[in-house]
Design an enzyme around this catalytic site. Structure first.
Site, PDB file in Angstrom:
ATOM      1  N   ARG A  15       0.835  -1.213   0.000  1.00 46.99           N
ATOM      2  CA  ARG A  15       0.000   0.000   0.000  1.00 46.99           C
ATOM      3  C   ARG A  15       0.872   1.267   0.000  1.00 46.99           C
ATOM      4  NH1 ARG A  15      -0.555   4.764   2.593  1.00 46.99           N
ATOM      5  NH2 ARG A  15      -0.229   3.738   4.604  1.00 46.99           N
ATOM      6  N   ASP A  16       1.544   1.530   1.105  1.00 47.03           N
ATOM      7  CA  ASP A  16       2.309   2.774   1.235  1.00 47.03           C
ATOM      8  C   ASP A  16       3.464   2.818   0.226  1.00 47.03           C
ATOM      9  OD1 ASP A  16       3.235   5.167   2.204  1.00 47.03           O
ATOM     10  OD2 ASP A  16       4.092   4.353   4.036  1.00 47.03           O
ATOM     11  N   HIS A 207       6.519   4.436  12.533  1.00 45.88           N
ATOM     12  CA  HIS A 207       6.589   4.428  11.068  1.00 45.88           C
ATOM     13  C   HIS A 207       7.629   5.476  10.671  1.00 45.88           C
ATOM     14  CE1 HIS A 207       4.265   3.936   7.124  1.00 45.88           C
ATOM     15  NE2 HIS A 207       5.084   4.932   6.857  1.00 45.88           N
ATOM     16  N   HIS A 209      10.666   7.018   8.116  1.00 48.50           N
ATOM     17  CA  HIS A 209      11.134   7.094   6.730  1.00 48.50           C
ATOM     18  C   HIS A 209      12.640   7.323   6.754  1.00 48.50           C
ATOM     19  CE1 HIS A 209       7.166   8.003   4.398  1.00 48.50           C
ATOM     20  NE2 HIS A 209       7.093   6.925   5.141  1.00 48.50           N
ATOM     21  N   CYS A 240      10.051   9.076  -1.443  1.00 53.99           N
ATOM     22  CA  CYS A 240       9.527  10.143  -0.584  1.00 53.99           C
ATOM     23  C   CYS A 240       8.668  11.081  -1.421  1.00 53.99           C
ATOM     24  CB  CYS A 240      10.684  10.916   0.051  1.00 53.99           C
ATOM     25  SG  CYS A 240      10.126  12.333   1.012  1.00 53.99           S
ATOM     26  N   ASN A 249       9.957   5.077   2.751  1.00 54.25           N
ATOM     27  CA  ASN A 249       9.741   4.039   3.761  1.00 54.25           C
ATOM     28  C   ASN A 249      11.009   3.291   4.143  1.00 54.25           C
ATOM     29  OD1 ASN A 249       6.845   4.139   4.136  1.00 54.25           O
ATOM     30  ND2 ASN A 249       6.690   3.488   1.997  1.00 54.25           N
TER      31      ASN A 249
HETATM   32 MG    MG Z   1       5.373   5.609   4.808  1.00 55.11          MG
END
Ligand code: MG
Length: 312
Positions: A15-16, A207, A209, A240, A249
């Site tokens: 997803r992300d 979460h 990055h 990003c 991520n």
């Molecule tokens: Mg993310």
């Protein structure tokens, strides 16, 4: 040094990761990727998003993906849901867990969901209780907890306040997110300590990055504070959104390799995970940023060259 014995990796690559990739990945490849991640031992995975395809065309096949994946017992699959309509479509597509999202900074929230923070929380009142009533678990992402691309600094007390509000709504876990990858380890300790003082640890995920290369260091600090759920994307998929070409991520294999190296278990087979990321790199059409993956591919190439050399 005190570290948790086991950590849950919450995989967000499908997803992300994929929502931030330029290439439109075929549904069958997404399903194969998700199956490969599950086969690698991933037990918590966000597979897609029911946000309007107008905003996220990469995930327009959310219903097909939801219906197409195998759902082995013990694997929790989730999908991002923006509103009541998204929830209804997710439920109709067989989802048993959803995730809602908002930001800790007003401007990012406004630009991302076109509502103020107060309006967003009010909208959650219509989504979360309804989901819970249908026995659907709800997770929440709180973006920009460590910095906002528009406002800069974000007040940690505001972060704590919103996490508490989300918990009061019945969200089982809040993922405290560094959306633009600016958090450093000292700041991570500051923000997370404040959150943990008010909200039990089991309801907190992180979460990070890797935009500035600090994601693993921040994870390490979170671990020392007792956090046991870490979000990551296989291969570091996604990039990003605020800095084209930069890492986004945290890569799942990078954090899993670090955890296993320290004796922290994840239940994940690192070789199988790396193989899943290698496949993902082929369908997004570019090299993925994961350090572990690069090293692994480099070693494979060297072994191949040696074998060829030896046999000639
Ligand atoms: Mg993310």
């Amino acid at each position: 040094m005190k570290l948790p014995a086991a950590v849950t990796i919450y995989e967000v690559g499908p997803r992300d990761g994929l929502q931030n990739e330029a290439r439109q990945v075929p549904t069958s490849d997404k399903i194969r990727f998700i199956d490969a991640l599950v086969a690698a031992g991933i037990r918590d995975i966000e597979i897609t998003s029911f946000v309007s395809p107008k905003w996220i065309p990469q995930l327009a096949d959310a219903a097909e993906v939801s219906r197409g994946v195998a759902r082995p017992t013990g694997v929790r699959m989730s999908a991002l849901v923006p509103n009541r309509r998204g929830l209804d479509t997710a439920l109709a597509s067989g989802m048993k867990e959803i995730a809602v999202f908002m930001s800790a900074s007003e401007t990012h929230n406004k630009k991302n969901v076109n509502r103020t923070i107060r309006e967003t929380l009010a909208a959650f009142d219509e989504v979360v209780p309804h989901a819970l009533a249908q026995k659907v678990s709800v997770r929440a992402y709180l973006s920009t907890c460590f910095g906002c691309p528009y406002e800069g600094d974000v007040d940690p007390d505001r972060v704590v306040e919103i996490v508490e509000r989300l918990r009061d709504l019945g969200v089982y876990q809040v993922s405290v997110s560094d959306t633009i990858g600016v958090a450093n380890p000292a700041q991570t300790e500051d923000v997370l300590s404040r959150v943990i003082a008010k909200v039990p640890l089991e309801h907190i995920a992180v979460h990070f990055h890797d935009t500035q290369g600090t994601a693993l260091a921040n994870c390490f600090v979170a671990l020392t504070l007792g956090v046991t759920t870490i979000d990551a994307a296989a291969g570091g998929l996604g990039g990003c959104p605020y800095a084209p070409g930069a890492s986004g991520n945290l890569a799942t294999e990078d954090v899993v390799a670090m955890l296993h190296g320290m004796g922290v278990t994840t239940g994940i087979d690192l070789d199988k995970l790396t193989e899943a990321s290698r496949t993902a790199a082929t369908f997004v059409g570019h090299e993925l940023p994961s350090k572990y993956l690069k090293a692994h591919l480099g070693k494979q190439a060297r072994a191949r060259r040696r074998a060829e050399h030896g046999s000639s």
